[in-house]
Design an enzyme around this catalytic site. Sequence first.
Site, PDB file in Angstrom:
ATOM      1  N   ASP A  24       0.890  -1.168   0.000  1.00 40.50           N
ATOM      2  CA  ASP A  24       0.000   0.000   0.000  1.00 40.50           C
ATOM      3  C   ASP A  24       0.926   1.216   0.000  1.00 40.50           C
ATOM      4  OD1 ASP A  24      -1.632   2.127   0.641  1.00 40.50           O
ATOM      5  OD2 ASP A  24      -2.178   1.403   2.633  1.00 40.50           O
ATOM      6  N   LYS A  61       3.149  11.178  -3.832  1.00 38.72           N
ATOM      7  CA  LYS A  61       1.943  10.625  -4.459  1.00 38.72           C
ATOM      8  C   LYS A  61       1.021  11.733  -4.971  1.00 38.72           C
ATOM      9  CE  LYS A  61      -1.602   7.192  -3.265  1.00 38.72           C
ATOM     10  NZ  LYS A  61      -2.026   6.287  -2.172  1.00 38.72           N
ATOM     11  N   GLU A 104      -7.156   0.799  -4.100  1.00 37.25           N
ATOM     12  CA  GLU A 104      -7.058   0.695  -2.635  1.00 37.25           C
ATOM     13  C   GLU A 104      -8.362   0.200  -1.994  1.00 37.25           C
ATOM     14  OE1 GLU A 104      -5.556   4.593  -1.713  1.00 37.25           O
ATOM     15  OE2 GLU A 104      -3.628   4.122  -2.611  1.00 37.25           O
ATOM     16  N   ASP A 107     -12.797   5.317   1.937  1.00 35.13           N
ATOM     17  CA  ASP A 107     -11.340   5.297   2.162  1.00 35.13           C
ATOM     18  C   ASP A 107     -10.806   6.734   2.164  1.00 35.13           C
ATOM     19  OD1 ASP A 107      -8.609   4.975   2.057  1.00 35.13           O
ATOM     20  OD2 ASP A 107      -8.590   3.645   0.319  1.00 35.13           O
TER      21      ASP A 107
END
Length: 613
Positions: free
Chosen positions: A19, A80, A185, A211
């Site tokens: 992850d 990211k 994810e 999420d």
Amino acid sequence: MVLTIMDGTGNDTPAIGIDLGTTYSCVAVWKHGHIQIIPNDQGNRTTPSCVAFVNGERLIGDGAKNQVAMNPANTIFDAKRLIGRRFSDSKVQDDMKLWPFRVIQGPSDTPKIVVSYRGEEKEFLAEEISSMILGKMKDTAQTYLGKIVEKAVITVPAYFNDSQRQATKDAGAIAGLNVMRIINEPTAAAIAYGLDNKSDITSKINVLVFDLGGGTFDVSLLTMAEGGGTLEVKAVAGDTHLGGEDFDSRMVDQCAQEFKRRWNKDLTGNKRALGRLKCACEKAKRILSCDILTSIEIDGLHEGIDFSMKFSRAKFEELNIGYFVKCIETLEACLNDAKMDKSCVNQVILVGGSTRIPKVQCMLQEFFERKELCKSVNPDEAVAYGAAVMAAKLSGNTDKCFQDLLLLDVTPLSLGIEVKGEVFDVLIPRNTPIPTKKSKFHTTCYDNQSEVCIKVYQGERARSVDNHLLGMFTLSGIPLARKCVPQINDCFEMDANGILTVTSEIVSTGATEKLTITNQNGRLSTDEIEKMVKDADKYKQDDQEYKKKAIAFNALEDCLYNMKHKMKNIENGERLLKMEHVVADTTKWLQQNQAASADELQRMREYIESICM
Ligand code: AMP
């Protein structure tokens, strides 16, 4: 550490799930019949997605995060938020205002991160920084397993576009990983939930994964068949730029304003102060998830002034309510896309550290008319857990719990080409199950047109230019004819990673052209990836060299210390004099030669040992 590859084919080498989070990353593996979350060298189950360059040393993870306040300009986080984006992207421009490190515009509008490393300015792409974090996760797994690890499944936000997925895959390749699959994810979290609750899922259920992490927000609506094995994603929605980091920023702004109000001094240009405030605010935010009041205290924050401020949960909620409302609106959009009423959702799964915020939980519960939220999956680890399950399955693990695991994901955004009048002609609508292949015929716009430019976009806007341009190519050699006569077959193929290939064919001649997303569009070429793999190796060697040097340096200092101690017990005047000379000379040499190599340091140690022993 001894690393072994178990067989020549590499089939028995373990496959890991990573992850790769905005703020934290997590790695897991299937071992002894269950998933294990792998702790890092500090014993932590998640690792900060942070890379720092300090005094010729490169630090990744906890080490990097721990020194951020001292070295803000050379400590990189949030890679990211940059990956697969252009420098001119308004989100990048906004983020840059808050980052203490420097980002510049590279060729073709690519953002490049600038750091000072070993006395030189170095530029890195977001892919390279991400590859360093992935490399750290790989090393963590290798140390834990005592085996070489080459295969991985990496997760990305469901709402990542093609460029962001491609760039993440490239980061994996630079880290020396064979990226078997990129999965979403929330889907990974749903896999984890399915596996953990196998026996309780006695009929088909609708699951909503909410999420909210450090930098991204995703909602996914899935159906799960009895036993939790088959997961079919119905719709996804989200925002690749909404998460805990934004909440922290609002708190930082608030503190900076308060500082200005009290002292009439602007600290926003002081990178070190901003870095320290950011850390303090993040800690305070976590506390506010349990307590209703906390305080932020920092000594000598700016121009020697101490800062202390009370922060209430109510204030935190007031500052961020706009973001929380946006989350609920996105959730509604996802349900609308799936044409599902909220009453049909059987389970709401919370994933991502920011779902611990009480207001977020409260708003969600209100939205679902007081339905209990599922907190049985660990919000920090569920994604890596699911990725490791997928990795084990894809690497051919025959354990019975993988046999019925079937994942049917969807494309998060519509894909199509630009046609006359800047109209966006969609070939693959959003939320289409993947893998998928769709074709459509197009034609020429004017008489005797011998070539067409195929521009591929991704997004939901009617005008092509309002969407994200993924790439373009020219299809030439169209036989001359009146307009609208030639037929061009455009074929879009999306693989299970959510990565797209576009092929255009002139029907009458059979000539084809394929879209290779070039660097111009943000994608790295094979040559560039190869070069970066070499660079990554070089940095790794540098790290090893640095460690070797540090060990040699310490050994020489230890040796000097021991000599000095020994001298106290020596009565022989001549020997003592000689030793005093050597120790004094070496101490001076060490002060003047801080950059000496490991070999030089070792030779020096051997020399004084030979004289003094
Ligand atoms: P993730 O990307 O899932 O690792 O989530 C990381 C984000 O969750 C960071 O922004 C953290 O500050 C945030 N976070 C972690 N724990 C808490 C908490 N107890 N309350 C609020 N935010 C949290």
